[in-house]
Design an enzyme around this catalytic site. Structure first.
Site, PDB file in Angstrom:
ATOM      1  N   SER A   6       0.860  -1.193   0.000  1.00 45.13           N
ATOM      2  CA  SER A   6       0.000   0.000   0.000  1.00 45.13           C
ATOM      3  C   SER A   6       0.894   1.240   0.000  1.00 45.13           C
ATOM      4  CB  SER A   6      -0.889   0.009   1.243  1.00 45.13           C
ATOM      5  OG  SER A   6      -1.363   1.343   1.452  1.00 45.13           O
ATOM      6  N   HIS A  29      -1.124  -2.039  -4.112  1.00 49.96           N
ATOM      7  CA  HIS A  29      -2.419  -1.838  -3.444  1.00 49.96           C
ATOM      8  C   HIS A  29      -2.745  -0.347  -3.449  1.00 49.96           C
ATOM      9  CE1 HIS A  29      -5.527  -3.068  -0.476  1.00 49.96           C
ATOM     10  NE2 HIS A  29      -5.294  -1.894   0.073  1.00 49.96           N
ATOM     11  N   ASP A  31      -5.450   2.515  -2.369  1.00 49.97           N
ATOM     12  CA  ASP A  31      -6.570   2.764  -1.444  1.00 49.97           C
ATOM     13  C   ASP A  31      -7.383   3.968  -1.894  1.00 49.97           C
ATOM     14  OD1 ASP A  31      -4.285   1.802   1.011  1.00 49.97           O
ATOM     15  OD2 ASP A  31      -6.207   0.785   0.652  1.00 49.97           O
ATOM     16  N   HIS A  62      -8.394  -1.185  -3.803  1.00 52.63           N
ATOM     17  CA  HIS A  62      -9.246  -1.260  -2.608  1.00 52.63           C
ATOM     18  C   HIS A  62     -10.138  -0.029  -2.601  1.00 52.63           C
ATOM     19  CE1 HIS A  62      -9.400  -1.287   2.089  1.00 52.63           C
ATOM     20  NE2 HIS A  62     -10.576  -1.502   1.531  1.00 52.63           N
ATOM     21  N   GLY A 138      -9.490   3.916   6.286  1.00 53.13           N
ATOM     22  CA  GLY A 138      -9.425   5.372   6.203  1.00 53.13           C
ATOM     23  C   GLY A 138      -8.053   5.949   6.429  1.00 53.13           C
ATOM     24  N   GLY A 141      -0.814   3.320   8.890  1.00 53.83           N
ATOM     25  CA  GLY A 141      -0.057   3.521  10.123  1.00 53.83           C
ATOM     26  C   GLY A 141      -0.785   3.188  11.410  1.00 53.83           C
ATOM     27  N   ASP A 171      -5.448  -6.607   5.577  1.00 54.55           N
ATOM     28  CA  ASP A 171      -5.008  -5.249   5.246  1.00 54.55           C
ATOM     29  C   ASP A 171      -5.034  -4.324   6.462  1.00 54.55           C
ATOM     30  OD1 ASP A 171      -6.390  -2.737   2.930  1.00 54.55           O
ATOM     31  OD2 ASP A 171      -4.533  -2.807   4.108  1.00 54.55           O
ATOM     32  N   GLY A 172      -3.816  -3.871   6.861  1.00 57.03           N
ATOM     33  CA  GLY A 172      -3.778  -2.840   7.897  1.00 57.03           C
ATOM     34  C   GLY A 172      -2.898  -3.209   9.073  1.00 57.03           C
TER      35      GLY A 172
HETATM   36  C1  DX5 Z   1      -6.433   1.644   5.275  1.00 56.38           C
HETATM   37  C2  DX5 Z   1      -5.962   1.020   3.969  1.00 56.38           C
HETATM   38  C3  DX5 Z   1      -4.747   0.143   4.142  1.00 56.38           C
HETATM   39  C4  DX5 Z   1      -3.524   0.887   4.684  1.00 56.38           C
HETATM   40  C5  DX5 Z   1      -2.432  -0.119   4.986  1.00 56.38           C
HETATM   41  O1  DX5 Z   1      -7.704   2.221   5.075  1.00 56.38           O
HETATM   42  O2  DX5 Z   1      -6.984   0.230   3.404  1.00 56.38           O
HETATM   43  O3  DX5 Z   1      -4.417  -0.434   2.862  1.00 56.38           O
HETATM   44  O4  DX5 Z   1      -3.071   1.810   3.717  1.00 56.38           O
HETATM   45  O5  DX5 Z   1      -1.355   0.606   5.456  1.00 56.38           O
HETATM   46  P1  DX5 Z   1      -0.617   0.217   6.830  1.00 56.38           P
HETATM   47  O6  DX5 Z   1       0.153  -1.042   6.499  1.00 56.38           O
HETATM   48  O7  DX5 Z   1       0.248   1.420   7.069  1.00 56.38           O
HETATM   49  O8  DX5 Z   1      -1.659  -0.018   7.854  1.00 56.38           O
HETATM   50 ZN    ZN Z   2      -6.332  -0.984   1.703  1.00 57.00          ZN
END
Ligand code: DX5
Ligand code: ZN
Length: 210
Positions: A6, A29, A31, A62, A138, A141, A171-172
């Site tokens: 991401s 990925h 977002d 996503h 949303g 981090g 994811d996340g």
């Molecule tokens: C959050 C996103 C995720 C996020 C993942 O809404 O869907 O894809 O960017 O990033 P990290 O790994 O930093 O949580």
């Molecule tokens: Zn995502």
């Protein structure tokens, strides 16, 4: 387990994509956030098209948006592997699934941390991917929610019981610690953002994931 990076939190998203091209990362990925389904607004259509054009990886899109259908036409020519919408939209889900497939994309359904796996049971035979959010959508981090692991186990049990074909993506908040835990519960794809994009050297950081 495959990796989908991401770039939401990358300092320079285009530079990050060029670095990713030289790694064995599987997907890019993206977002997409509309400021309605989630408060944050991220990635314009133009930016997504530009990133697609410079990336050698297939896109894992996503969609954290209220109306996924309004974007599909604009992205119809992009090098996209998955288009994932959120179950929590809760309307026209079958229509969305059908439309995504008609564009030739693989379709994913995403569930937020507070959504039970049982709620998406009627859709599991129709999708190619289930995206289990391990943070509230949303922002990047955030801290990984450990109750995600039992949801992955439950999805794998359902796959076994009903012979479903979907892949499981999480994811996340994923770092080296949670990466190993996700492998142990048979996750197919891990979406990793900040843990990779914060690193000085992407190759070295990837080596910490094994
Ligand atoms: C959050 C996103 C995720 C996020 C993942 O809404 O869907 O894809 O960017 O990033 P990290 O790994 O930093 O949580
Ligand atoms: Zn995502």
């Amino acid at each position: 387990m495959k990796i989908s990076i991401s770039i939401l939190n990358a300092k320079d998203r285009q530079k990050e994509v060029l670095k990713v091209n030289n790694t064995n990362i599987n997907y890019l990925h993206i977002d997409l956030m509309d400021g309605k389904f989630v408060l944050n607004k991220q990635f314009t259509n133009q930016e997504i098209i530009k990133l697609n054009d410079i990336s050698t990886k297939k896109i894992d899109l996503h969609m954290m948006v209220e109306d996924p259908l309004k974007y599909l036409k604009k992205f119809s020519l992009l090098n996209i592997e998955y288009v994932t919408f959120h179950y929590e939209i809760k309307k026209d889900l079958d229509k969305i699934i059908k439309a995504i497939k008609e564009y030739g994309f693989k379709v994913g359904i995403a569930i937020n941390p507070n959504t039970n796996v049982d709620e998406i049971l009627p859709y599991l035979e129709k999708v190619d991917l289930v995206l289990v959010m391990s943070v509230e959508p949303g922002a990047g981090g955030q801290e990984f929610r450990i109750d995600t692991l039992s949801k992955v186990e439950k999805l794998n049990k359902l796959k076994e019981e009903y012979n479903f074909k979907f892949l499981i993506e999480v994811d996340g908040g994923i770092n080296d610690i949670y990466y190993d835990k996700l492998i142990k519960v048979n996750t197919d794809i891990a979406v990793i953002g900040t843990y990779l994009t914060k690193a000085e050297n992407l190759e070295d950081q990837l080596k910490t994931l094994n």
